[in-house]
Scaffold this active site. Sequence first.
Site, PDB file in Angstrom:
ATOM      1  N   GLU A 197      33.975  33.627   6.993  1.00 39.50           N
ATOM      2  CA  GLU A 197      33.862  32.397   6.642  1.00 39.50           C
ATOM      3  C   GLU A 197      34.801  31.848   6.673  1.00 39.50           C
ATOM      4  OE1 GLU A 197      29.601  31.820   4.877  1.00 39.50           O
ATOM      5  OE2 GLU A 197      28.737  32.085   6.741  1.00 39.50           O
ATOM      6  N   GLU A 384      26.987  37.400  11.304  1.00 41.71           N
ATOM      7  CA  GLU A 384      25.840  37.391  10.238  1.00 41.71           C
ATOM      8  C   GLU A 384      24.250  37.004  11.082  1.00 41.71           C
ATOM      9  OE1 GLU A 384      26.804  36.287   6.684  1.00 41.71           O
ATOM     10  OE2 GLU A 384      28.815  37.513   6.392  1.00 41.71           O
TER      11      GLU A 384
HETATM   12  C1  BG6 Z   1      27.142  34.025   4.984  1.00 42.56           C
HETATM   13  C2  BG6 Z   1      27.788  35.078   3.680  1.00 42.56           C
HETATM   14  O1  BG6 Z   1      27.623  32.546   4.114  1.00 42.56           O
HETATM   15  O2  BG6 Z   1      25.843  34.080   4.710  1.00 42.56           O
HETATM   16  C3  BG6 Z   1      27.667  35.809   3.165  1.00 42.56           C
HETATM   17  O3  BG6 Z   1      28.948  35.180   4.623  1.00 42.56           O
HETATM   18  C4  BG6 Z   1      26.110  35.320   2.627  1.00 42.56           C
HETATM   19  O4  BG6 Z   1      27.891  36.190   2.023  1.00 42.56           O
HETATM   20  C5  BG6 Z   1      25.275  35.004   4.211  1.00 42.56           C
HETATM   21  O5  BG6 Z   1      25.373  36.497   1.363  1.00 42.56           O
HETATM   22  C6  BG6 Z   1      23.489  34.629   4.023  1.00 42.56           C
HETATM   23  O6  BG6 Z   1      23.498  33.467   2.569  1.00 42.56           O
HETATM   24  P1  BG6 Z   1      22.866  34.068   0.795  1.00 42.56           P
HETATM   25  O7  BG6 Z   1      23.363  32.335  -0.268  1.00 42.56           O
HETATM   26  O8  BG6 Z   1      21.361  33.534   1.903  1.00 42.56           O
HETATM   27  O9  BG6 Z   1      23.193  34.524   0.488  1.00 42.56           O
END
Ligand code: BG6
Length: 489
Positions: A197, A384
């Site tokens: 990111e 993701e």
């Molecule tokens: C992304 C990141 O921002 O989202 C991860 O690459 C992160 O590291 C994921 O964990 C989900 O976000 P969160 O805040 O729910 O953990």
Amino acid sequence: MGFPKNFLWGGATAANQYEGGYNLGGRGLATSDIITEGSLNIPRKASIRLIDGTVTSIGRHDPIPEGAVGCIDDNYYYPSHVATDFYHHYKEDIALLAEMGFKCFRMSISWSRIFPKGDETTPNEEGLKFYDDVFDECLKYGIEPVVTICHFDIPKYLADEMDGWLDRRVVDYFTNYCEAIFKRYKNKVKYWMTFNEINLLNGYATLGTRKTDDQTRYQAIHHLFVASAKAVKLGHETNPDFKIGMMVAYILSYPETCKPEDVQEDLFASRDLKYFFCDVQCRGYYPAYKLKEFERKGIIIKKEQGDDEILKEGVVDYIGFSYYNSSVSSARKDTETTEGNVIRVMKNKYLKESDWGWPIDPLGVRTSLNYLYDRYELPLFIVENGLGASDTVEEDGSINDDYRIEYLRDHIAEMKKAIELDGVDLIGYTPWGCIDLVSAGTGEMKKRYGFVYVDMDDKGKGTLNRSRKKSFYWYKKVISTNGEDISLE
Ligand code: BG6
């Protein structure tokens, strides 16, 4: 029709939220190790020691005062230290992933495990050996490792002593780190991603800079671009079969109305938040709109000789991106916002939100895939996606996470349409936090994404035992049918 035969089904994790073992095997402290716990309403903080020795904490994206260094304060709990202890559970965890039929596994290497301070010339053998063992374990089951080289954090020493990414020397240290891991794993890892990111990196924990003005921010970002391009070039020289991608948080946005002002605002916001980062890394040069902005704002990027060539030579092989929620752009200033991935977004009255306030928009994943493919014509990899939700363990030990299955099912259905109907070249899908891990945003354990439950609470208490959720069996079926059967039952 449908998902390609060699589609990379898998799941994603990151060292700072999953690995633990923060002081084991010769690992140095990383910037993530001084970030406290938090919650939806209590922001996580960075612990620092001021020049006069006072220990205090600041917002983790705030600039840190001159002379202050990151430190551990015994009054706080730091979730990255143990996280969900992949360090000691990797064999068991990878066996669970194999049981689900994973074709790939996205994880990150902790930079400070390889170079504890960051500026050493020789890597830490124990750290290298740890990842050797992890990759061997994956390969034993035919699971392809997909490795993020830098997932948010850097060795703390580089942030304390060199102002993180603002300091050009950090580019060289990063290149040394890449050289060490590329050489060592050249026959074990094929898929790499440079910066997680890259468009959301900000603040002490990530960029590590002491100022947050535009001039400083863009200079640090330039260093990230050069570091990423150098890594791509070096990787290809090390092994021409390497596939090295960028990674962007793709936060799709819609204009609030068809009013030209809203549509234009959406164009500007989209460039600023995401396309600028993709344009440089996929095309190999700064886009005209950004150069004009620099001119207007008097921003001068200090470049070294050869930087422009490096950017050209280091364009990425594919685009990895996260997709969790969409947002809305409006020319109005008085908009109502809600939570979202790292940044708050404008509320969309047509969308439901998760318990953590993130808008849920499966249709948007197809739109995003199309926008990205139209613009770059590069292979795409959704690295993701997922629903952060709190799970209930029933008396018999079962965890019936239908809400998670529904979220993933709806997104997979739209991905399939993008492939089948739009011809998008989507190569893989790794839902986030396939085994429960610490939330990056809130530092909580109760915000879970996994197919596998880990017994651990927000204060780090629990047995760390692993158990299969209902979604575990569902995802196994999805993979075994190559995405043809995504039904709930
Ligand atoms: C992304 C990141 O921002 O989202 C991860 O690459 C992160 O590291 C994921 O964990 C989900 O976000 P969160 O805040 O729910 O953990």
